[in-house]
Design a protein around this motif. Sequence first.
Motif, PDB file in Angstrom:
ATOM      1  N   ALA A   1       7.030  12.132  -1.690  1.00 43.35           N
ATOM      2  CA  ALA A   1       7.271  11.031  -2.550  1.00 43.35           C
ATOM      3  C   ALA A   1       8.692  10.326  -2.312  1.00 43.35           C
ATOM      4  O   ALA A   1       8.813   8.888  -2.385  1.00 43.35           O
ATOM      5  CB  ALA A   1       7.390  11.903  -3.919  1.00 43.35           C
TER       6      ALA A   1
ATOM      7  N   ALA B   1       0.814  -1.194   0.021  1.00 44.14           N
ATOM      8  CA  ALA B   1       0.108  -0.127  -0.060  1.00 44.14           C
ATOM      9  C   ALA B   1       1.058   1.203  -0.145  1.00 44.14           C
ATOM     10  O   ALA B   1       0.578   2.288  -0.629  1.00 44.14           O
ATOM     11  CB  ALA B   1      -0.944   0.083   1.157  1.00 44.14           C
ATOM     12  N   LEU B   2       2.014   1.322   1.034  1.00 43.12           N
ATOM     13  CA  LEU B   2       2.896   2.394   0.695  1.00 43.12           C
ATOM     14  C   LEU B   2       3.664   2.521  -0.657  1.00 43.12           C
ATOM     15  O   LEU B   2       3.573   3.752  -0.983  1.00 43.12           O
ATOM     16  CB  LEU B   2       4.030   2.129   1.768  1.00 43.12           C
TER      17      LEU B   2
ATOM     18  N   THR C   1       8.953   8.131   1.321  1.00 45.62           N
ATOM     19  CA  THR C   1       8.158   7.140   1.211  1.00 45.62           C
ATOM     20  C   THR C   1       8.451   6.065   0.084  1.00 45.62           C
ATOM     21  O   THR C   1       8.487   4.723   0.357  1.00 45.62           O
ATOM     22  CB  THR C   1       6.600   7.553   0.836  1.00 45.62           C
TER      23      THR C   1
ATOM     24  N   ARG D   1       2.298   1.701  -3.292  1.00 48.33           N
ATOM     25  CA  ARG D   1       1.183   1.975  -4.438  1.00 48.33           C
ATOM     26  C   ARG D   1       0.920   3.690  -4.141  1.00 48.33           C
ATOM     27  O   ARG D   1       0.895   4.429  -5.380  1.00 48.33           O
ATOM     28  CB  ARG D   1      -0.128   1.314  -4.014  1.00 48.33           C
ATOM     29  N   PHE D   2       1.005   4.179  -2.985  1.00 50.26           N
ATOM     30  CA  PHE D   2       0.908   5.541  -2.641  1.00 50.26           C
ATOM     31  C   PHE D   2       1.786   6.254  -3.336  1.00 50.26           C
ATOM     32  O   PHE D   2       1.764   7.511  -4.031  1.00 50.26           O
ATOM     33  CB  PHE D   2       0.822   5.886  -1.212  1.00 50.26           C
ATOM     34  N   ALA D   3       3.232   5.798  -3.139  1.00 53.04           N
ATOM     35  CA  ALA D   3       4.377   6.383  -3.894  1.00 53.04           C
ATOM     36  C   ALA D   3       4.396   6.496  -5.240  1.00 53.04           C
ATOM     37  O   ALA D   3       4.554   7.468  -5.818  1.00 53.04           O
ATOM     38  CB  ALA D   3       5.661   5.821  -3.112  1.00 53.04           C
ATOM     39  N   GLN D   4       4.324   5.363  -5.748  1.00 55.16           N
ATOM     40  CA  GLN D   4       4.520   5.195  -7.222  1.00 55.16           C
ATOM     41  C   GLN D   4       3.215   5.689  -8.078  1.00 55.16           C
ATOM     42  O   GLN D   4       3.403   6.105  -9.148  1.00 55.16           O
ATOM     43  CB  GLN D   4       4.878   3.654  -7.588  1.00 55.16           C
ATOM     44  N   ASN D   5       2.101   5.530  -7.419  1.00 56.35           N
ATOM     45  CA  ASN D   5       0.762   5.883  -8.222  1.00 56.35           C
ATOM     46  C   ASN D   5       0.327   7.005  -8.001  1.00 56.35           C
ATOM     47  O   ASN D   5      -0.221   7.616  -8.570  1.00 56.35           O
ATOM     48  CB  ASN D   5      -0.364   4.886  -7.991  1.00 56.35           C
ATOM     49  N   PHE D   6       0.674   7.899  -6.881  1.00 55.58           N
ATOM     50  CA  PHE D   6       0.350   9.180  -6.433  1.00 55.58           C
ATOM     51  C   PHE D   6       1.292  10.035  -6.252  1.00 55.58           C
ATOM     52  O   PHE D   6       1.437  11.241  -6.806  1.00 55.58           O
ATOM     53  CB  PHE D   6      -0.646   9.119  -5.364  1.00 55.58           C
ATOM     54  N   ALA D   7       2.263  10.067  -5.234  1.00 56.33           N
ATOM     55  CA  ALA D   7       3.297  10.961  -4.649  1.00 56.33           C
ATOM     56  C   ALA D   7       4.266  11.147  -5.818  1.00 56.33           C
ATOM     57  O   ALA D   7       4.698  12.297  -6.212  1.00 56.33           O
ATOM     58  CB  ALA D   7       3.846  10.588  -3.333  1.00 56.33           C
TER      59      ALA D   7
ATOM     60  N   MET E   1       2.989  17.156  -1.733  1.00 61.14           N
ATOM     61  CA  MET E   1       2.885  15.914  -2.186  1.00 61.14           C
ATOM     62  C   MET E   1       4.356  15.342  -2.627  1.00 61.14           C
ATOM     63  O   MET E   1       4.895  14.242  -2.589  1.00 61.14           O
ATOM     64  CB  MET E   1       1.876  15.800  -3.350  1.00 61.14           C
TER      65      MET E   1
END
Length: 314
Positions: free
Chosen positions: A209, A34-35, A212, A37-43, A205
């Motif tokens: 990145a 999940a971490l 994380t 996914r947050f980094a690669q897909n959003f941040a 954000m």
Amino acid sequence: MSVLFTVILPVFIVLGYGYVVAWRGLLTEAGIDALMRFAQNFAVPVLLFTQVARLDLASDFNPWTWVAFYTGAFAAFLLAWGASIRVLRRSHEDAVAIGFAAFFSNSLLLGIPIMERAYGTAALAGNVAIIAIHSPLLYTFGITVMEVTRARGQSLSRRRIAMRALSGVLHTPLIIGILCGAAMNVLLRMGLVMPQGFWDAADMMSRAALPTALFGLGGILFRYRPEGDGWAIALVCACSLVIHPVITFTLGHLFQLPVPALRSAVVTASMAPGVNAYLFSAIYGTAKRVTASAVLVSTVLSMFSVWFWLSILP
């Protein structure tokens, strides 16, 4: 020696922190995923968006930087691919996956933080120019070569191969961030003014990145313990950590690149393969053990190879 402790070590401490947390079971695999996914897909896409949006192509872009970097990358691929077939006697599909690992540098999650700590945020323009076409170019090439390889002896549909490659690239969040940043860059140069609150939010954000992503990368690497295939792993390490940066450094001097461009190209070329190398293998179900182990081993070795290049760069 100071470069090792002040520039490289902090990056690998954060990465190692994630590794230890995963090793001790303090964060589950689902939590690490999940971490990431947050980094690669959003941040990280937001980070790339802000960097590309603010990129001054007139002063920051030098096409010879691309030539030096990507000549080294494709040379690494061809060497790893050819040696895998001729010397290691691997299947053609395995050879493509091994070649992909050899030329897909971890330009973002390792390259950016090390470059930033070594030369400052202002030195990242050359890295961003390389990253802007890194995933689109290398993924398109890798997917195309793998699809052609798998279609040997079958009725080959060039349209199917082209659409598969294009779809794989355009659905990547990192590419979406780059494309949105390029569109914003054009709009800003046409006179668009965005409120400061927009950029403040984007910068918030962006700051999340890299730490994380590094922490999550450490947790991911814990899963990929080295197993067998020693010669194939050594081949990937040699091509990614030696062949690629040596060719890039040589061509950079031949082309008389400005010092900032030379630094960006060589530092990025000296990075270990990213986790995407394993993900590429997983997509096609081939050479997964080699690429997973190579990512881990080369990431550890890159601490010293990057130290070498930082010590000799102007």
